[in-house]
Design a protein around this motif. Sequence first.
Motif, PDB file in Angstrom:
ATOM      1  N   PHE A  92       0.830  -1.207   0.000  1.00 43.05           N
ATOM      2  CA  PHE A  92       0.000   0.000   0.000  1.00 43.05           C
ATOM      3  C   PHE A  92       0.857   1.246   0.000  1.00 43.05           C
ATOM      4  CE2 PHE A  92      -2.462   3.326   2.143  1.00 43.05           C
ATOM      5  CZ  PHE A  92      -3.588   3.349   1.326  1.00 43.05           C
ATOM      6  N   ASP A  93       0.612   2.119  -0.992  1.00 45.80           N
ATOM      7  CA  ASP A  93       1.373   3.372  -1.048  1.00 45.80           C
ATOM      8  C   ASP A  93       0.444   4.560  -1.259  1.00 45.80           C
ATOM      9  OD1 ASP A  93       0.610   3.073  -3.679  1.00 45.80           O
ATOM     10  OD2 ASP A  93       2.631   3.222  -4.500  1.00 45.80           O
ATOM     11  N   GLY A  94      -0.807   4.393  -0.865  1.00 42.26           N
ATOM     12  CA  GLY A  94      -1.769   5.482  -0.986  1.00 42.26           C
ATOM     13  C   GLY A  94      -1.784   6.351   0.259  1.00 42.26           C
ATOM     14  N   SER A  95      -2.842   7.114   0.403  1.00 37.69           N
ATOM     15  CA  SER A  95      -3.002   8.027   1.520  1.00 37.69           C
ATOM     16  C   SER A  95      -3.482   7.278   2.759  1.00 37.69           C
ATOM     17  CB  SER A  95      -4.008   9.117   1.156  1.00 37.69           C
ATOM     18  OG  SER A  95      -4.447   9.793   2.306  1.00 37.69           O
ATOM     19  N   MET A  96      -2.709   7.333   3.826  1.00 37.59           N
ATOM     20  CA  MET A  96      -3.136   6.701   5.078  1.00 37.59           C
ATOM     21  C   MET A  96      -4.370   7.414   5.640  1.00 37.59           C
ATOM     22  SD  MET A  96      -1.595   3.958   5.645  1.00 37.59           S
ATOM     23  CE  MET A  96      -2.181   3.622   7.300  1.00 37.59           C
ATOM     24  N   GLU A  97      -4.513   8.697   5.373  1.00 35.97           N
ATOM     25  CA  GLU A  97      -5.697   9.432   5.819  1.00 35.97           C
ATOM     26  C   GLU A  97      -6.941   8.869   5.126  1.00 35.97           C
ATOM     27  OE1 GLU A  97      -7.512  13.881   5.416  1.00 35.97           O
ATOM     28  OE2 GLU A  97      -5.378  13.715   5.874  1.00 35.97           O
ATOM     29  N   GLN A  98      -6.849   8.629   3.825  1.00 37.86           N
ATOM     30  CA  GLN A  98      -7.973   8.049   3.106  1.00 37.86           C
ATOM     31  C   GLN A  98      -8.250   6.635   3.598  1.00 37.86           C
ATOM     32  OE1 GLN A  98      -7.093   8.420  -1.059  1.00 37.86           O
ATOM     33  NE2 GLN A  98      -7.940  10.479  -1.139  1.00 37.86           N
ATOM     34  N   TYR A  99      -7.193   5.879   3.850  1.00 36.66           N
ATOM     35  CA  TYR A  99      -7.360   4.524   4.378  1.00 36.66           C
ATOM     36  C   TYR A  99      -8.112   4.563   5.708  1.00 36.66           C
ATOM     37  CZ  TYR A  99      -6.382   0.272   6.906  1.00 36.66           C
ATOM     38  OH  TYR A  99      -6.526  -0.860   7.658  1.00 36.66           O
ATOM     39  N   THR A 100      -7.703   5.445   6.602  1.00 33.90           N
ATOM     40  CA  THR A 100      -8.313   5.547   7.929  1.00 33.90           C
ATOM     41  C   THR A 100      -9.774   5.963   7.825  1.00 33.90           C
ATOM     42  OG1 THR A 100      -6.169   6.109   8.868  1.00 33.90           O
ATOM     43  CG2 THR A 100      -8.098   6.615  10.206  1.00 33.90           C
ATOM     44  N   GLU A 101     -10.068   6.945   6.966  1.00 31.25           N
ATOM     45  CA  GLU A 101     -11.453   7.379   6.791  1.00 31.25           C
ATOM     46  C   GLU A 101     -12.315   6.251   6.238  1.00 31.25           C
ATOM     47  OE1 GLU A 101     -13.054  10.155   7.766  1.00 31.25           O
ATOM     48  OE2 GLU A 101     -11.181  10.596   8.781  1.00 31.25           O
ATOM     49  N   ASN A 102     -11.787   5.491   5.285  1.00 28.37           N
ATOM     50  CA  ASN A 102     -12.533   4.371   4.730  1.00 28.37           C
ATOM     51  C   ASN A 102     -12.783   3.320   5.803  1.00 28.37           C
ATOM     52  OD1 ASN A 102     -13.682   3.012   2.337  1.00 28.37           O
ATOM     53  ND2 ASN A 102     -12.115   1.499   2.783  1.00 28.37           N
ATOM     54  N   TRP A 103     -11.786   3.024   6.608  1.00 28.34           N
ATOM     55  CA  TRP A 103     -11.925   2.033   7.680  1.00 28.34           C
ATOM     56  C   TRP A 103     -12.998   2.466   8.674  1.00 28.34           C
ATOM     57  CZ3 TRP A 103     -11.267   2.076  12.969  1.00 28.34           C
ATOM     58  CH2 TRP A 103     -11.277   0.824  13.593  1.00 28.34           C
ATOM     59  N   LYS A 104     -12.955   3.740   9.076  1.00 22.87           N
ATOM     60  CA  LYS A 104     -13.944   4.266  10.024  1.00 22.87           C
ATOM     61  C   LYS A 104     -15.352   4.163   9.440  1.00 22.87           C
ATOM     62  CE  LYS A 104     -11.017   7.840  11.993  1.00 22.87           C
ATOM     63  NZ  LYS A 104     -10.900   9.301  12.123  1.00 22.87           N
ATOM     64  N   ARG A 105     -15.479   4.521   8.172  1.00 21.25           N
ATOM     65  CA  ARG A 105     -16.780   4.472   7.512  1.00 21.25           C
ATOM     66  C   ARG A 105     -17.330   3.056   7.502  1.00 21.25           C
ATOM     67  NH1 ARG A 105     -17.932   3.750   2.146  1.00 21.25           N
ATOM     68  NH2 ARG A 105     -15.748   4.000   1.605  1.00 21.25           N
ATOM     69  N   LYS A 106     -16.494   2.083   7.203  1.00 25.75           N
ATOM     70  CA  LYS A 106     -16.930   0.691   7.160  1.00 25.75           C
ATOM     71  C   LYS A 106     -17.301   0.186   8.559  1.00 25.75           C
ATOM     72  CE  LYS A 106     -17.422  -1.188   3.991  1.00 25.75           C
ATOM     73  NZ  LYS A 106     -18.594  -1.119   3.115  1.00 25.75           N
ATOM     74  N   GLN A 107     -16.568   0.616   9.576  1.00 28.59           N
ATOM     75  CA  GLN A 107     -16.879   0.198  10.939  1.00 28.59           C
ATOM     76  C   GLN A 107     -18.226   0.754  11.373  1.00 28.59           C
ATOM     77  OE1 GLN A 107     -15.091  -2.164  12.562  1.00 28.59           O
ATOM     78  NE2 GLN A 107     -14.021  -2.169  10.609  1.00 28.59           N
ATOM     79  N   MET A 108     -18.493   2.024  11.023  1.00 29.36           N
ATOM     80  CA  MET A 108     -19.775   2.634  11.372  1.00 29.36           C
ATOM     81  C   MET A 108     -20.917   1.921  10.651  1.00 29.36           C
ATOM     82  SD  MET A 108     -19.268   4.784  13.688  1.00 29.36           S
ATOM     83  CE  MET A 108     -20.837   5.612  13.726  1.00 29.36           C
ATOM     84  N   ALA A 109     -20.683   1.529   9.409  1.00 27.00           N
ATOM     85  CA  ALA A 109     -21.713   0.817   8.649  1.00 27.00           C
ATOM     86  C   ALA A 109     -22.023  -0.532   9.293  1.00 27.00           C
ATOM     87  CB  ALA A 109     -21.265   0.638   7.203  1.00 27.00           C
ATOM     88  N   LYS A 110     -20.988  -1.204   9.785  1.00 27.22           N
ATOM     89  CA  LYS A 110     -21.189  -2.495  10.450  1.00 27.22           C
ATOM     90  C   LYS A 110     -22.006  -2.351  11.719  1.00 27.22           C
ATOM     91  CE  LYS A 110     -16.957  -4.725   8.846  1.00 27.22           C
ATOM     92  NZ  LYS A 110     -15.628  -5.180   9.236  1.00 27.22           N
ATOM     93  N   LEU A 111     -21.845  -1.204  12.397  1.00 26.71           N
ATOM     94  CA  LEU A 111     -22.569  -0.949  13.637  1.00 26.71           C
ATOM     95  C   LEU A 111     -23.961  -0.372  13.390  1.00 26.71           C
ATOM     96  CD1 LEU A 111     -19.644   0.603  15.710  1.00 26.71           C
ATOM     97  CD2 LEU A 111     -20.598  -1.698  15.938  1.00 26.71           C
ATOM     98  N   GLY A 112     -24.295  -0.191  12.106  1.00 24.80           N
ATOM     99  CA  GLY A 112     -25.602   0.349  11.779  1.00 24.80           C
ATOM    100  C   GLY A 112     -25.648   1.852  11.746  1.00 24.80           C
ATOM    101  N   GLY A 113     -24.492   2.498  11.802  1.00 17.67           N
ATOM    102  CA  GLY A 113     -24.462   3.949  11.814  1.00 17.67           C
ATOM    103  C   GLY A 113     -24.207   4.565  10.459  1.00 17.67           C
ATOM    104  N   GLY A 114     -24.161   3.765   9.417  1.00 18.88           N
ATOM    105  CA  GLY A 114     -23.892   4.302   8.084  1.00 18.88           C
ATOM    106  C   GLY A 114     -24.485   3.420   7.029  1.00 18.88           C
ATOM    107  N   GLN A 115     -24.222   3.781   5.785  1.00 17.24           N
ATOM    108  CA  GLN A 115     -24.740   3.008   4.669  1.00 17.24           C
ATOM    109  C   GLN A 115     -23.664   2.104   4.112  1.00 17.24           C
ATOM    110  OE1 GLN A 115     -27.532   5.296   2.017  1.00 17.24           O
ATOM    111  NE2 GLN A 115     -26.113   6.867   2.632  1.00 17.24           N
ATOM    112  N   GLU A 116     -24.074   1.009   3.557  1.00 19.41           N
ATOM    113  CA  GLU A 116     -23.163   0.121   2.828  1.00 19.41           C
ATOM    114  C   GLU A 116     -23.284   0.409   1.373  1.00 19.41           C
ATOM    115  OE1 GLU A 116     -20.953  -2.297   3.488  1.00 19.41           O
ATOM    116  OE2 GLU A 116     -21.245  -2.513   5.586  1.00 19.41           O
TER     117      GLU A 116
END
Length: 122
Positions: free
Chosen positions: A98-122
């Motif tokens: 991986f050589d992309g943006s760690m900030e983008q990676y972190t935001e994507n990870w957070k978004r997916k975690q919230m979706a799993k908890l029912g706090g976002g969309q898939e």
Amino acid sequence: MSEEKTVYECADREHDAWRCRACGYIENFEADGPTENGWQFCPGCGREIIVEAVNPCPFNNDNCMCQFCETPCNNGLNCSDCAHEGKAVHDVLLCTGFDGSMEQYTENWKRKQMAKLGGGQE
């Protein structure tokens, strides 16, 4: 203004065409993507742009982190696996190359975690 968020994906790298995943709005930039050009919100739907997918998975596999790499690598699991199967077949959370943006990676990870908890969309 909408409280929802969206991902912008590079639809055509050669022409710097970027598409909103939420509404389909397409914009061509002279160089780089929406955030590098000062965009914080999609003009089509008003959603906040939270992440840019440089090499979007052709099967909309939001969990495939390969799409956020500036330079595609081949470390065993990547979007070519999805293309071969004709569907999303794996989750690459962070490949060894991986050589992309760690900030983008972190935001994507957070978004997916919230979706799993029912706090976002898939």
